[in-house]
Write a protein that holds these residues in place. Sequence first.
Motif, PDB file in Angstrom:
ATOM      1  N   ALA A 101       4.960 -24.590  -5.763  1.00 23.70           N
ATOM      2  CA  ALA A 101       3.926 -23.612  -6.114  1.00 23.70           C
ATOM      3  C   ALA A 101       3.179 -23.134  -4.884  1.00 23.70           C
ATOM      4  O   ALA A 101       2.734 -21.998  -4.804  1.00 23.70           O
ATOM      5  N   VAL A 102       3.045 -24.036  -3.899  1.00 22.39           N
ATOM      6  CA  VAL A 102       2.291 -23.688  -2.691  1.00 22.39           C
ATOM      7  C   VAL A 102       3.118 -22.830  -1.745  1.00 22.39           C
ATOM      8  O   VAL A 102       2.624 -21.908  -1.118  1.00 22.39           O
ATOM      9  N   VAL A 103       4.429 -23.118  -1.616  1.00 22.64           N
ATOM     10  CA  VAL A 103       5.298 -22.383  -0.684  1.00 22.64           C
ATOM     11  C   VAL A 103       5.827 -21.134  -1.387  1.00 22.64           C
ATOM     12  O   VAL A 103       6.641 -21.244  -2.301  1.00 22.64           O
ATOM     13  N   PRO A 104       5.366 -19.943  -1.018  1.00 25.84           N
ATOM     14  CA  PRO A 104       5.807 -18.725  -1.694  1.00 25.84           C
ATOM     15  C   PRO A 104       7.140 -18.238  -1.142  1.00 25.84           C
ATOM     16  O   PRO A 104       7.640 -18.749  -0.155  1.00 25.84           O
ATOM     17  N   THR A 105       7.689 -17.243  -1.790  1.00 28.13           N
ATOM     18  CA  THR A 105       8.899 -16.602  -1.274  1.00 28.13           C
ATOM     19  C   THR A 105       8.541 -15.876   0.010  1.00 28.13           C
ATOM     20  O   THR A 105       7.380 -15.547   0.252  1.00 28.13           O
ATOM     21  N   PRO A 106       9.534 -15.578   0.864  1.00 29.43           N
ATOM     22  CA  PRO A 106       9.235 -14.889   2.120  1.00 29.43           C
ATOM     23  C   PRO A 106       8.490 -13.577   1.921  1.00 29.43           C
ATOM     24  O   PRO A 106       7.564 -13.259   2.659  1.00 29.43           O
ATOM     25  N   ALA A 107       8.877 -12.809   0.898  1.00 29.07           N
ATOM     26  CA  ALA A 107       8.221 -11.522   0.672  1.00 29.07           C
ATOM     27  C   ALA A 107       6.766 -11.714   0.279  1.00 29.07           C
ATOM     28  O   ALA A 107       5.859 -11.078   0.811  1.00 29.07           O
ATOM     29  N   ALA A 108       6.529 -12.615  -0.653  1.00 26.50           N
ATOM     30  CA  ALA A 108       5.164 -12.835  -1.114  1.00 26.50           C
ATOM     31  C   ALA A 108       4.302 -13.388   0.006  1.00 26.50           C
ATOM     32  O   ALA A 108       3.096 -13.165   0.058  1.00 26.50           O
ATOM     33  N   ALA A 109       4.928 -14.144   0.900  1.00 24.67           N
ATOM     34  CA  ALA A 109       4.172 -14.724   2.008  1.00 24.67           C
ATOM     35  C   ALA A 109       3.660 -13.642   2.946  1.00 24.67           C
ATOM     36  O   ALA A 109       2.630 -13.798   3.584  1.00 24.67           O
ATOM     37  N   GLN A 110       4.379 -12.526   3.046  1.00 21.85           N
ATOM     38  CA  GLN A 110       4.008 -11.496   4.009  1.00 21.85           C
ATOM     39  C   GLN A 110       3.131 -10.410   3.398  1.00 21.85           C
ATOM     40  O   GLN A 110       2.226  -9.903   4.037  1.00 21.85           O
ATOM     41  N   GLY A 111       3.432 -10.006   2.172  1.00 19.46           N
ATOM     42  CA  GLY A 111       2.696  -8.909   1.574  1.00 19.46           C
ATOM     43  C   GLY A 111       1.295  -9.301   1.149  1.00 19.46           C
ATOM     44  O   GLY A 111       1.034 -10.445   0.781  1.00 19.46           O
ATOM     45  N   ARG A 112       0.396  -8.349   1.204  1.00 21.01           N
ATOM     46  CA  ARG A 112      -0.973  -8.607   0.753  1.00 21.01           C
ATOM     47  C   ARG A 112      -1.615  -7.295   0.331  1.00 21.01           C
ATOM     48  O   ARG A 112      -1.203  -6.217   0.762  1.00 21.01           O
ATOM     49  N   ASN A 113      -2.644  -7.408  -0.487  1.00 25.27           N
ATOM     50  CA  ASN A 113      -3.379  -6.207  -0.893  1.00 25.27           C
ATOM     51  C   ASN A 113      -4.875  -6.496  -1.027  1.00 25.27           C
ATOM     52  O   ASN A 113      -5.581  -5.824  -1.773  1.00 25.27           O
ATOM     53  N   THR A 114      -5.335  -7.512  -0.287  1.00 26.32           N
ATOM     54  CA  THR A 114      -6.759  -7.871  -0.377  1.00 26.32           C
ATOM     55  C   THR A 114      -7.493  -7.759   0.949  1.00 26.32           C
ATOM     56  O   THR A 114      -8.703  -7.921   0.991  1.00 26.32           O
ATOM     57  N   SER A 115      -6.772  -7.489   2.037  1.00 26.64           N
ATOM     58  CA  SER A 115      -7.417  -7.370   3.349  1.00 26.64           C
ATOM     59  C   SER A 115      -6.730  -6.281   4.165  1.00 26.64           C
ATOM     60  O   SER A 115      -5.575  -5.937   3.894  1.00 26.64           O
ATOM     61  N   PRO A 116      -7.409  -5.713   5.156  1.00 24.61           N
ATOM     62  CA  PRO A 116      -6.846  -4.599   5.930  1.00 24.61           C
ATOM     63  C   PRO A 116      -5.615  -5.008   6.731  1.00 24.61           C
ATOM     64  O   PRO A 116      -5.425  -6.175   7.065  1.00 24.61           O
ATOM     65  N   GLY A 125      -6.749  -0.024  -1.786  1.00 24.05           N
ATOM     66  CA  GLY A 125      -7.566   0.556  -2.841  1.00 24.05           C
ATOM     67  C   GLY A 125      -7.324  -0.187  -4.143  1.00 24.05           C
ATOM     68  O   GLY A 125      -6.705  -1.256  -4.173  1.00 24.05           O
ATOM     69  N   THR A 126      -7.811   0.387  -5.226  1.00 21.89           N
ATOM     70  CA  THR A 126      -7.614  -0.224  -6.539  1.00 21.89           C
ATOM     71  C   THR A 126      -6.132  -0.208  -6.903  1.00 21.89           C
ATOM     72  O   THR A 126      -5.452   0.807  -6.749  1.00 21.89           O
ATOM     73  N   ASN A 127      -5.633  -1.344  -7.359  1.00 20.71           N
ATOM     74  CA  ASN A 127      -4.223  -1.481  -7.743  1.00 20.71           C
ATOM     75  C   ASN A 127      -3.265  -1.151  -6.594  1.00 20.71           C
ATOM     76  O   ASN A 127      -2.168  -0.631  -6.816  1.00 20.71           O
ATOM     77  N   ALA A 128      -3.675  -1.444  -5.368  1.00 22.33           N
ATOM     78  CA  ALA A 128      -2.815  -1.196  -4.209  1.00 22.33           C
ATOM     79  C   ALA A 128      -1.605  -2.132  -4.244  1.00 22.33           C
ATOM     80  O   ALA A 128      -1.717  -3.293  -4.647  1.00 22.33           O
ATOM     81  N   PRO A 129      -0.441  -1.644  -3.823  1.00 20.71           N
ATOM     82  CA  PRO A 129       0.727  -2.524  -3.763  1.00 20.71           C
ATOM     83  C   PRO A 129       0.589  -3.533  -2.621  1.00 20.71           C
ATOM     84  O   PRO A 129      -0.203  -3.329  -1.698  1.00 20.71           O
ATOM     85  N   ASN A 130       1.350  -4.602  -2.677  1.00 26.45           N
ATOM     86  CA  ASN A 130       1.398  -5.545  -1.564  1.00 26.45           C
ATOM     87  C   ASN A 130       2.143  -4.897  -0.399  1.00 26.45           C
ATOM     88  O   ASN A 130       3.211  -4.295  -0.586  1.00 26.45           O
ATOM     89  N   VAL A 131       1.578  -5.026   0.776  1.00 32.67           N
ATOM     90  CA  VAL A 131       2.144  -4.375   1.965  1.00 32.67           C
ATOM     91  C   VAL A 131       2.061  -5.322   3.144  1.00 32.67           C
ATOM     92  O   VAL A 131       1.112  -6.112   3.259  1.00 32.67           O
ATOM     93  N   TYR A 132       3.048  -5.249   4.021  1.00 27.97           N
ATOM     94  CA  TYR A 132       2.950  -5.933   5.317  1.00 27.97           C
ATOM     95  C   TYR A 132       3.594  -5.065   6.390  1.00 27.97           C
ATOM     96  O   TYR A 132       4.358  -4.135   6.078  1.00 27.97           O
ATOM     97  N   ILE A 133       3.269  -5.336   7.641  1.00 26.60           N
ATOM     98  CA  ILE A 133       3.816  -4.563   8.750  1.00 26.60           C
ATOM     99  C   ILE A 133       5.267  -4.968   8.986  1.00 26.60           C
ATOM    100  O   ILE A 133       5.581  -6.149   9.143  1.00 26.60           O
ATOM    101  N   LYS A 134       6.130  -3.991   8.991  1.00 26.72           N
ATOM    102  CA  LYS A 134       7.560  -4.238   9.162  1.00 26.72           C
ATOM    103  C   LYS A 134       7.868  -4.587  10.616  1.00 26.72           C
ATOM    104  O   LYS A 134       7.344  -3.963  11.542  1.00 26.72           O
ATOM    105  N   THR A 135       8.719  -5.567  10.810  1.00 19.11           N
ATOM    106  CA  THR A 135       9.206  -5.898  12.146  1.00 19.11           C
ATOM    107  C   THR A 135      10.308  -4.916  12.526  1.00 19.11           C
ATOM    108  O   THR A 135      11.278  -4.759  11.778  1.00 19.11           O
ATOM    109  N   LYS A 136      10.154  -4.251  13.650  1.00 21.65           N
ATOM    110  CA  LYS A 136      11.135  -3.240  14.051  1.00 21.65           C
ATOM    111  C   LYS A 136      12.513  -3.875  14.226  1.00 21.65           C
ATOM    112  O   LYS A 136      12.655  -4.939  14.816  1.00 21.65           O
TER     113      LYS A 136
END
Length: 272
Positions: free
Chosen positions: A20-35, A57-68
């Motif tokens: 439960a503590v160790v998330p999937t790689p995608a969930a570990a990177q994406g976020r929608n609560t901080s800049p 914003g409200t109902n923002a999708p989870n996003v993370y910076i892509k590694t080039k």
Amino acid sequence: MKMISMTAATAAMAFGALAAVVPTPAAAQGRNTSPIPMDGATCPEGWRANKGYCEPGTNAPNVYIKTKGKPCASGYHQYYTWNYCTDRRPDYTTAADKLVSYGTITKANRLDRCPLGYFSKADMTICTTRLSPAPKSRKKTGACNSNEIDEWGLYCTADAGMITRAQAQQEADRDFNAIYSANGAQYPAQGSDTENYPSMVAAYGPKGGTSSAPAEAANASDQAAATQQTAQCQTSVGSVTGAAIGGAVGGNAGAALGSMLGGFGKKKKKSC
């Protein structure tokens, strides 16, 4: 035996807690609560720009910076051409695409620029126009007709006068910017000029100049006609004067003198 069962149960609980503590790689990177740092001048859908950062914003999708050079994690999608990975699949039907299209042309190459008055749709494979009436453009399959402009050897365009130079340049700017972004900040094969490229000049003349070639030709014709008319008027005036002097002198001498000064009996044109 009872102790072994308790140990197994404890291990199972510990493993479940760890899972439960160790998330999937995608969930570990994406976020929608901080800049997150802004990539260029654009934030992903649902996020807004603020001093070099994107804020959710409200109902923002989870996003993370892509590694080039690396794809987005499973369950994430690259946000168009920017270095964001988002768990909301981008809508490639843009607002511009949703406008009524009065004409479309399939490109030979997705990174080719579009003809006068047209711009590239989001998938970069089709040129479209939102103008009506618009120039009539088609893919070049042979020599362009006499009433058509040859654009880069790619299109034949007629009726460019249906739109103004300002409208043509606005669509050319829109098209160039889209291709430049899609091409990794590289110019398209047709170059970066959106003001005085060959077909623009052929349709409207050079920017800052004048496109009144027909009017200039008409003025030149009028001036030539006026010069000819003036010469005729001068000849006619000489003829009348010569005739008058010849008549006054009379006889053969008067006839000869009158002929030298303009001849006998010719009248001045009413238009002079």
